[in-house]
Design an enzyme around this catalytic site. Structure first.
Site, short mmCIF file in Angstrom:
data_model
loop_
_atom_site.label_atom_id
_atom_site.label_comp_id
_atom_site.label_asym_id
_atom_site.label_seq_id
_atom_site.Cartn_x
_atom_site.Cartn_y
_atom_site.Cartn_z
CB SER A 22 4.82 -0.19 -33.61
OG SER A 22 5.32 -0.89 -32.50
CE LYS A 70 8.70 -1.17 -33.44
NZ LYS A 70 9.54 0.04 -33.26
CE LYS A 88 7.17 -1.92 -29.52
NZ LYS A 88 8.45 -1.25 -29.34
CG ASP A 140 11.21 -2.68 -31.00
OD1 ASP A 140 12.30 -2.93 -30.44
OD2 ASP A 140 10.58 -1.61 -30.82
CD GLU A 146 13.16 -0.76 -33.26
OE1 GLU A 146 12.19 -1.23 -33.88
OE2 GLU A 146 13.15 0.37 -32.74
CG ASP A 156 14.68 2.59 -30.36
OD1 ASP A 156 15.00 3.79 -30.22
OD2 ASP A 156 13.57 2.17 -29.99
CE LYS A 161 11.54 5.06 -30.85
NZ LYS A 161 11.59 4.15 -29.69
N GLY A 175 8.80 6.00 -33.54
CA GLY A 175 7.64 6.73 -33.00
C GLY A 175 7.55 6.49 -31.51
O1 NPG Z 1 4.13 4.23 -33.68
O2 NPG Z 1 4.46 5.87 -32.32
C1 NPG Z 1 4.51 4.68 -32.60
C2 NPG Z 1 5.07 3.73 -31.55
C3 NPG Z 1 6.12 2.83 -32.07
O3 NPG Z 1 6.69 0.82 -30.98
C4 NPG Z 1 6.74 2.03 -30.97
N1 NPG Z 1 7.32 2.71 -30.00
O4 NPG Z 1 9.94 0.97 -28.43
O5 NPG Z 1 9.85 2.13 -30.22
C5 NPG Z 1 9.34 1.73 -29.19
C6 NPG Z 1 7.90 2.10 -28.85
C7 NPG Z 1 7.74 3.01 -27.66
C8 NPG Z 1 6.56 3.66 -27.44
C9 NPG Z 1 8.72 3.22 -26.75
C10 NPG Z 1 6.37 4.51 -26.36
C11 NPG Z 1 8.53 4.04 -25.65
C12 NPG Z 1 7.34 4.68 -25.45
#
Ligand code: NPG
Length: 367
Positions: free
Chosen positions: A135, A161, A163, A188, A213, A238, A262, A290
């Protein structure tokens, strides 16, 4: 199983680089770890809440409070506190899924260590390794983004991915597509758009993305269904998917055709597996999200991602994506994959010195 007590430990984990999303920036991860002690084993659960309630309503201090005051006492009072008893025992407490998940995971870990069964075996994993995606946060400039993506592709990540948010969407996606050709690419939005943005988001269709997403608010399932009829890029949810029931509703409404699972968001691995099963029954593929987990949280995620309907690469990145020094042996990428832990429980232990190094506080709740 008997529980002797529960430790709530707070650690501060500096990220290798700031992680920016549409809802905020994280530089040091404020992590709450739950350690359940039974007479013979201990079990670990990582709470995925962030310090501020920007991704969802939960936040680290709030999770510690609800665990200390309500969830831990209710679970330790059970005559046989096993993982399957936790959902029913805590059903009266509304919400607080991330806190619940951390406690349930710690109990399940201790329980499976006692039985000599791995998370992968318990959950029904069918693979020994899982493909890894990464990500990529919002950046200051497109050249900076292209450098970051090039670095991750060099490391072997199998899916990128990006953001996105209003003002950082079509141009960065076009730039990445033009520079890197037909890589597996998805975006995302973390709920940064509204129904009025449908025409704008349809401009992403030409880039042949795997999915978009959570474009809209987590409560707007009907809006996602309307959007799905106006864009060709598949919609993945999500934040909206908080339970197996929510997944079933979203699928029935036509609000999504792919689901990000998740465990922290949905109250734990047992509910995560139910979502997997609901989606499989509807022919809806899933992937494992994640939350910047340390090795303690990553290990059970990788086991979950090895279930049969996890057919898309997850945000199951190597430890080095986020942390210079993890609190466990690092997860490493081999040919774009992570190995599924096969030892009992979550299959990994914290390194005591590394854990002490980052510990900010610890509290012990006796049964
Ligand atoms: O690879 O662990 C990872 C992070 C992936 O983008 C990611 N997480 O919106 O999914 C999400 C975001 C996130 C991270 C959301 C931390 C909230 C807290």
């Amino acid at each position: 199983m008997k529980i002797v007590g529960v430790e709530l430990r707070r650690i501060a984990m500096p990220l290798v680089s700031p992680f920016r999303t549409s809802f905020g920036v994280e530089e040091i991860r404020d992590v709450l770890l739950v350690r359940v002690e039974s007479p013979d084993h201990e079990g670990w659960g990582e709470c995925v809440a962030s310090a501020e309630p920007l991704y969802s309503a939960e936040y680290t201090d709030g999770c510690a409070d609800v665990l200390r005051r309500f969830l831990v006492p209710a679970v330790t009072a059970l005559p046989n506190p096993e993982a399957t008893a936790i959902g029913p025992a805590l059903a009266g407490f509304k919400g607080h899924r991330m806190a619940t998940a951390a406690l349930e995971t710690a109990v399940l870990d201790a329980q499976l260590r006692g039985l000599g069964i791995s998370f992968a075996g318990f959950l029904g994993a069918v693979r020994h390794r899982v493909p890894s995606g990464v990500s990529v946060g919002i950046m200051d400039s497109i050249p900076q983004l292209l450098d970051a993506v090039a670095g991750y592709l060099d490391q072997g990540y199998l899916r990128i991915k990006l953001k996105i948010e209003p003002g950082w969407d079509i141009a960065p996606v076009r730039a990445v597509r033009e520079r890197f050709g037909d890589i597996t690419l998805q975006v995302d939005a973390n709920a940064a758009y509204t129904r009025r943005d449908a025409r704008h988001l349809a401009q992403l269709d030409e880039f042949d993305l795997l999915l978009i997403e959570q474009p809209l608010d987590e409560e707007d399932l009907p809006g996602h269904a309307l959007l799905a009829a106006q864009v060709t890029t598949p919609i993945c949810l999500d934040e909206s998917i908080t339970s197996a029931r929510a997944a079933a509703d979203a699928i029935e409404l036509g609000a999504c055709s792919i689901v990000n699972i998740k465990p922290g968001r949905v109250g734990g691995y047992l509910e995560a597996r139910r979502i997997h099963d609901v989606c499989a029954a509807h022919g809806v593929p899933v992937w494992c999200g994640g939350m910047l987990e340390t090795g303690l949280g990553r290990a059970p995620n990788v086991a979950l991602a090895a279930l049969p309907n996890f057919t898309l690469p997850g945000d199951t990145s190597a430890s080095s994506r986020y942390y210079r020094t993890d609190i466990t042996a690092p997860f490493e990428l081999v040919d774009g994959h992570l190995a599924v832990p096969d030892r009992p429980g979550i299959g990994i232990d914290p390194d005591p010195a590394a854990l002490d190094e980052v510990t900010v506080s610890s509290e012990w709740i006796r049964r």
